[in-house]
Design a protein around this motif. Structure first.
Motif, PDB file in Angstrom:
ATOM      1  N   LYS A 422       0.816  -1.219   0.000  1.00 27.39           N
ATOM      2  CA  LYS A 422       0.000   0.000   0.000  1.00 27.39           C
ATOM      3  C   LYS A 422       0.842   1.259   0.000  1.00 27.39           C
ATOM      4  N   GLU A 423       1.876   1.278   0.839  1.00 31.86           N
ATOM      5  CA  GLU A 423       2.662   2.502   1.040  1.00 31.86           C
ATOM      6  C   GLU A 423       3.901   2.555   0.140  1.00 31.86           C
ATOM      7  N   GLY A 424       4.200   1.415  -0.513  1.00 32.33           N
ATOM      8  CA  GLY A 424       5.309   1.398  -1.483  1.00 32.33           C
ATOM      9  C   GLY A 424       6.683   1.432  -0.861  1.00 32.33           C
ATOM     10  N   TYR A 425       6.883   0.781   0.286  1.00 29.28           N
ATOM     11  CA  TYR A 425       8.230   0.724   0.884  1.00 29.28           C
ATOM     12  C   TYR A 425       8.771  -0.698   0.792  1.00 29.28           C
ATOM     13  N   SER A 426      10.094  -0.821   1.021  1.00 30.55           N
ATOM     14  CA  SER A 426      10.787  -2.118   0.903  1.00 30.55           C
ATOM     15  C   SER A 426      10.590  -2.938   2.161  1.00 30.55           C
ATOM     16  N   LEU A 427      10.624  -4.260   1.985  1.00 32.26           N
ATOM     17  CA  LEU A 427      10.468  -5.189   3.105  1.00 32.26           C
ATOM     18  C   LEU A 427      11.431  -6.350   2.864  1.00 32.26           C
ATOM     19  N   SER A 428      12.371  -6.516   3.808  1.00 28.44           N
ATOM     20  CA  SER A 428      13.379  -7.588   3.657  1.00 28.44           C
ATOM     21  C   SER A 428      13.145  -8.659   4.689  1.00 28.44           C
ATOM     22  N   LEU A 429      13.563  -9.917   4.331  1.00 25.02           N
ATOM     23  CA  LEU A 429      13.344 -11.064   5.223  1.00 25.02           C
ATOM     24  C   LEU A 429      14.582 -11.944   5.172  1.00 25.02           C
ATOM     25  N   ALA A 430      15.050 -12.334   6.380  1.00 25.35           N
ATOM     26  CA  ALA A 430      16.219 -13.219   6.480  1.00 25.35           C
ATOM     27  C   ALA A 430      15.866 -14.450   7.290  1.00 25.35           C
ATOM     28  N   ILE A 431      16.341 -15.640   6.791  1.00 24.02           N
ATOM     29  CA  ILE A 431      16.181 -16.886   7.547  1.00 24.02           C
ATOM     30  C   ILE A 431      17.582 -17.407   7.862  1.00 24.02           C
ATOM     31  N   PHE A 432      17.775 -17.801   9.128  1.00 26.80           N
ATOM     32  CA  PHE A 432      19.070 -18.392   9.498  1.00 26.80           C
ATOM     33  C   PHE A 432      18.835 -19.570  10.418  1.00 26.80           C
ATOM     34  N   ASP A 433      19.857 -20.495  10.392  1.00 24.50           N
ATOM     35  CA  ASP A 433      19.862 -21.556  11.395  1.00 24.50           C
ATOM     36  C   ASP A 433      21.281 -21.745  11.893  1.00 24.50           C
ATOM     37  N   GLU A 476      16.234 -25.206  15.249  1.00 21.41           N
ATOM     38  CA  GLU A 476      17.300 -24.220  15.394  1.00 21.41           C
ATOM     39  C   GLU A 476      17.206 -23.136  14.324  1.00 21.41           C
ATOM     40  N   GLU A 477      16.062 -23.053  13.645  1.00 17.98           N
ATOM     41  CA  GLU A 477      15.887 -22.108  12.540  1.00 17.98           C
ATOM     42  C   GLU A 477      15.113 -20.877  13.003  1.00 17.98           C
ATOM     43  N   PHE A 478      15.602 -19.683  12.611  1.00 17.60           N
ATOM     44  CA  PHE A 478      14.982 -18.415  12.995  1.00 17.60           C
ATOM     45  C   PHE A 478      14.728 -17.575  11.755  1.00 17.60           C
ATOM     46  N   VAL A 479      13.805 -16.625  11.871  1.00 18.56           N
ATOM     47  CA  VAL A 479      13.488 -15.723  10.780  1.00 18.56           C
ATOM     48  C   VAL A 479      13.442 -14.299  11.322  1.00 18.56           C
ATOM     49  N   VAL A 480      13.956 -13.352  10.515  1.00 16.89           N
ATOM     50  CA  VAL A 480      13.982 -11.939  10.911  1.00 16.89           C
ATOM     51  C   VAL A 480      13.328 -11.132   9.794  1.00 16.89           C
ATOM     52  N   LEU A 481      12.397 -10.217  10.186  1.00 20.06           N
ATOM     53  CA  LEU A 481      11.691  -9.364   9.235  1.00 20.06           C
ATOM     54  C   LEU A 481      12.138  -7.926   9.456  1.00 20.06           C
ATOM     55  N   PHE A 482      12.525  -7.259   8.329  1.00 17.98           N
ATOM     56  CA  PHE A 482      13.026  -5.879   8.405  1.00 17.98           C
ATOM     57  C   PHE A 482      12.070  -4.959   7.648  1.00 17.98           C
ATOM     58  N   THR A 485      13.083  -1.633   4.913  1.00 14.34           N
ATOM     59  CA  THR A 485      14.525  -1.877   4.758  1.00 14.34           C
ATOM     60  C   THR A 485      14.776  -2.520   3.390  1.00 14.34           C
ATOM     61  N   GLY A 486      15.671  -1.855   2.614  1.00 15.25           N
ATOM     62  CA  GLY A 486      16.001  -2.396   1.294  1.00 15.25           C
ATOM     63  C   GLY A 486      17.016  -3.528   1.374  1.00 15.25           C
ATOM     64  N   LEU A 487      17.353  -4.088   0.210  1.00 16.71           N
ATOM     65  CA  LEU A 487      18.230  -5.270   0.157  1.00 16.71           C
ATOM     66  C   LEU A 487      19.631  -4.954   0.664  1.00 16.71           C
ATOM     67  N   LYS A 488      20.197  -3.838   0.255  1.00 17.00           N
ATOM     68  CA  LYS A 488      21.565  -3.496   0.663  1.00 17.00           C
ATOM     69  C   LYS A 488      21.659  -3.297   2.168  1.00 17.00           C
ATOM     70  N   GLU A 489      20.711  -2.523   2.713  1.00 13.52           N
ATOM     71  CA  GLU A 489      20.719  -2.260   4.167  1.00 13.52           C
ATOM     72  C   GLU A 489      20.469  -3.544   4.944  1.00 13.52           C
ATOM     73  N   ALA A 490      19.597  -4.385   4.440  1.00 14.76           N
ATOM     74  CA  ALA A 490      19.309  -5.657   5.102  1.00 14.76           C
ATOM     75  C   ALA A 490      20.540  -6.561   5.083  1.00 14.76           C
ATOM     76  N   TYR A 491      21.255  -6.570   3.959  1.00 11.82           N
ATOM     77  CA  TYR A 491      22.464  -7.400   3.888  1.00 11.82           C
ATOM     78  C   TYR A 491      23.479  -6.959   4.916  1.00 11.82           C
ATOM     79  N   ASP A 492      23.679  -5.652   5.055  1.00  6.77           N
ATOM     80  CA  ASP A 492      24.653  -5.134   6.023  1.00  6.77           C
ATOM     81  C   ASP A 492      24.274  -5.549   7.443  1.00  6.77           C
ATOM     82  N   LYS A 493      23.000  -5.456   7.758  1.00  3.46           N
ATOM     83  CA  LYS A 493      22.533  -5.833   9.110  1.00  3.46           C
ATOM     84  C   LYS A 493      22.762  -7.310   9.365  1.00  3.46           C
ATOM     85  N   VAL A 494      22.395  -8.120   8.395  1.00  4.24           N
ATOM     86  CA  VAL A 494      22.531  -9.564   8.566  1.00  4.24           C
ATOM     87  C   VAL A 494      23.995  -9.970   8.679  1.00  4.24           C
ATOM     88  N   GLU A 495      24.846  -9.391   7.844  1.00  2.81           N
ATOM     89  CA  GLU A 495      26.275  -9.699   7.901  1.00  2.81           C
ATOM     90  C   GLU A 495      26.855  -9.301   9.241  1.00  2.81           C
TER      91      GLU A 495
END
Length: 568
Positions: A422-433, A476-482, A485-495
């Motif tokens: 609706k608002e046209g913003y980015s949404l990133s999702l990361a899964i890790f275990d 042991e699997e987790f998921v994080v929703l940002f 947050t765009g792809l580049k910013e999400a990658y930096d956070k996850v790294e």
């Protein structure tokens, strides 16, 4: 009858006067005619006559005093004796005209007493008595017939008696009319008295009925007042109950309840105070006080002994003459009356409801009872809200790690994805275990494995923004929703998170171990176009990370070097 008795008494009194005068005259005449033998013989007869009148007067007086004139036999007997005595004196004592007044009065009394008929009988009896004594007089003095003079006198007597009779009849008629009028007046007066008594009785009954109506009206007014109060209480409780059942946010609920209290009770100020059990302090949660200085006085002095005593004793307080020294939170606030009720249940003290009025003696026991009912409902609402929060937490939070569970994450992912669209913003999702997590369980036991999950979860919660959402997705699997947050910013956070975890050493008594994790990352709208695609592509990226040797971050369908280079 009283009037006839009065007339008879007047007649007796006049008779006494006549008797006295006759006796005096007789004594004087005897003195002047002392040598006249014939005069003295008649004098003896006259004295006998006077004595007879005295006896008759005494008998009549006795009859009047004892109300015996109502007896016809006695009345006619005394009248006959009186007439015989008088007519005898008229003939033999030659009293002449002196006797006429007595005859007239007797006829008159008869006419007044009964009727014209009685007067006629009296007149006839007088004439017959006069005639008999006239004949007896001729016989005694040996006269063959009455002389012309005596006959004339007898005729005159008859005429006089007849005239007396006529006059008595006239007077008797008038008297009868008056008696009839008097009788009617008495009847009317008696009837009027009866009506007055009846009216007084009716007035008394009406007064009693009026008193009963007043009492009934008072009871009805009291009943109506209680009914209105009950309706007001019912309406208030209904509103609060409705709020309890429909509003689960405590802040919004207490604000709504505070508005209800102000509206129902008509107070100047209403404040809901909550109790912090750990700090043992009261704090103002909701109030309609808007003046800055008054708010400062209320906030700074709310922890006074008087209010704390209400909470500890669980007993409400009503004060209609407020002393600011005893209640420091009212100082310089124009508060003259207040009620404070505790918000408590059997298991917990939640706080207080405080209402204030600017007038003295503004509250009564009914106000206290109503506010107490409101307080009980609010206490139930707070308890329900606390239970709801606990239940919500149990339903949405993973018991072991303290982060959200998979079910809650699915709900939030759907809402956040819809908002992003609706608002046209980015949404990133990361899964890790956790890399080689089975080795921790096999080597050090499941308790250490649980500690690994807890420590990593806590580290991630403390490292993420308040708007970011972390959940345990399974094992042991987790998921994080940002969000936002765009792809580049999400990658930096996850790294950054991966490196931080890799440097972490987990210790549990004698056991020490290092942990690494693998991340898979996806983003909307740069990589994925739907919600399911966003989650699936992040999961595929996670498999790529594991296949690449673990302890790394992979982006779905994207060369990481391009993302890294663009960041640089």
């Amino acid at each position: 009858m009283k009037r006839i008795k009065k007339y008879e008494q007047i007649y007796i009194n006049l008779s006494w006067i006549f008797i006295t005068m006759a006796l005096c005259i007789e004594i004087i005449c005897d003195f002047f005619y002392i040598n006249n033998l014939q005069f003295h013989q008649k004098s003896v007869y006259r004295l006998v006559f006077i004595f007879a009148l005295v006896l008759l007067n005494l008998l009549k007086q006795l009859a009047i005093n004892r109300d015996l004139f109502t007896n016809n036999v006695l009345y006619w007997g005394l009248r006959a004796l009186e007439i015989i005595t008088i007519t005898f004196s008229l003939r033999f004592l030659e009293l002449g005209q002196l006797i006429y007044p007595f005859m007239f009065v007797i006829i008159l009394l008869a006419a007044c007493r009964r009727s014209k008929k009685d007067a006629f009988f009296i007149a006839v009896f007088i004439m017959v008595s006069d005639l008999i004594f006239s004949l007896l007089y001729c016989f005694i003095y040996q006269k063959s017939q009455l002389s012309i003079v005596e006959q004339g006198r007898l005729l005159i007597n008859v005429i006089v008696y007849f005239l007396m009779f006529i006059f008595s009849i006239i007077y008797g008629s008038i008297s009868a009319d008056e008696i009839e009028k008097e009788k009617k007046n008495k009847e009317l007066y008696s009837e009027l008295e009866n009506k007055i008594r009846q009216l007084e009785t009716e007035q008394q009954e009406a007064k009693l009925q009026n008193e009963k109506l007043k009492e009934t009206n008072y009871k009805v007014e009291e009943a109506n007042k209680k009914l209105r109060e009950s309706i007001a209480e019912y309406y208030t409780v209904q509103q609060i109950t409705q709020a309890i059942s429909s509003i689960f946010d405590v802040k919004e609920l207490l604000k709504h309840v505070n508005d209800i209290i102000i509206g129902v009770m008509g107070v100047n100020n209403s404040t809901i105070v909550l109790y912090d059990e750990k700090k043992d302090r009261l704090r103002v949660h909701t109030t309609n006080v808007s003046n800055r200085d008054e708010l400062i006085a209320l906030f700074d002095n709310i922890n006074c002994d008087a209010l704390k005593d209400v909470l500890k004793s669980k007993k409400p307080l009503l004060e209609n003459f407020v002393d600011s020294k005893e209640y420091p939170f009212t100082e310089d606030r124009n508060v003259s009356s207040l009620i404070c009720v505790p918000l408590v249940t059997k298991t917990k003290n939640f706080g207080l409801v405080l209402v204030e009025h600017k007038y003295f003696n503004a509250f009564d026991e009914d106000n206290l009872r109503l506010l107490n009912i409101i307080g009980q409902q609010v206490s139930i609402a707070l308890e329900n809200a606390e239970l709801y929060e606990k239940m919500h937490e149990m339903a949405t939070v993973d018991n072991l790690t303290g982060v959200y569970n998979r079910l809650y994450f699915q709900e939030r992912l759907q809402k956040e994805f819809e908002n992003a669209q609706k608002e046209g913003y980015s949404l990133s999702l990361a899964i890790f275990d956790i890399d080689h997590f089975k080795r921790f369980n096999d080597t050090f036991g499941h308790l250490f494995g649980d500690k690994v999950l807890k420590d990593i979860s806590n580290m991630l919660k403390n490292s993420l923004r308040s708007g970011d959402i972390i959940a345990r997705y399974g094992g042991e699997e987790f998921v994080v929703l940002f969000p936002r947050t765009g792809l580049k910013e999400a990658y930096d956070k996850v790294e950054s998170l991966r490196e931080k975890i890799a440097k972490t050493v987990i210790r549990d008594e004698l056991v020490t171990a290092s942990v690494t994790v693998s991340f898979g990352l996806s983003s909307y709208p740069e990589i994925s176009s739907t919600q399911s695609e966003l989650l699936k592509m992040a999961d595929n990226a996670l498999y790529d990370a594991k296949a690449s040797g673990r302890n790394c971050v992979k982006i779905a369908n994207t060369d990481i070097s391009s993302v890294v280079d663009s960041n640089v």
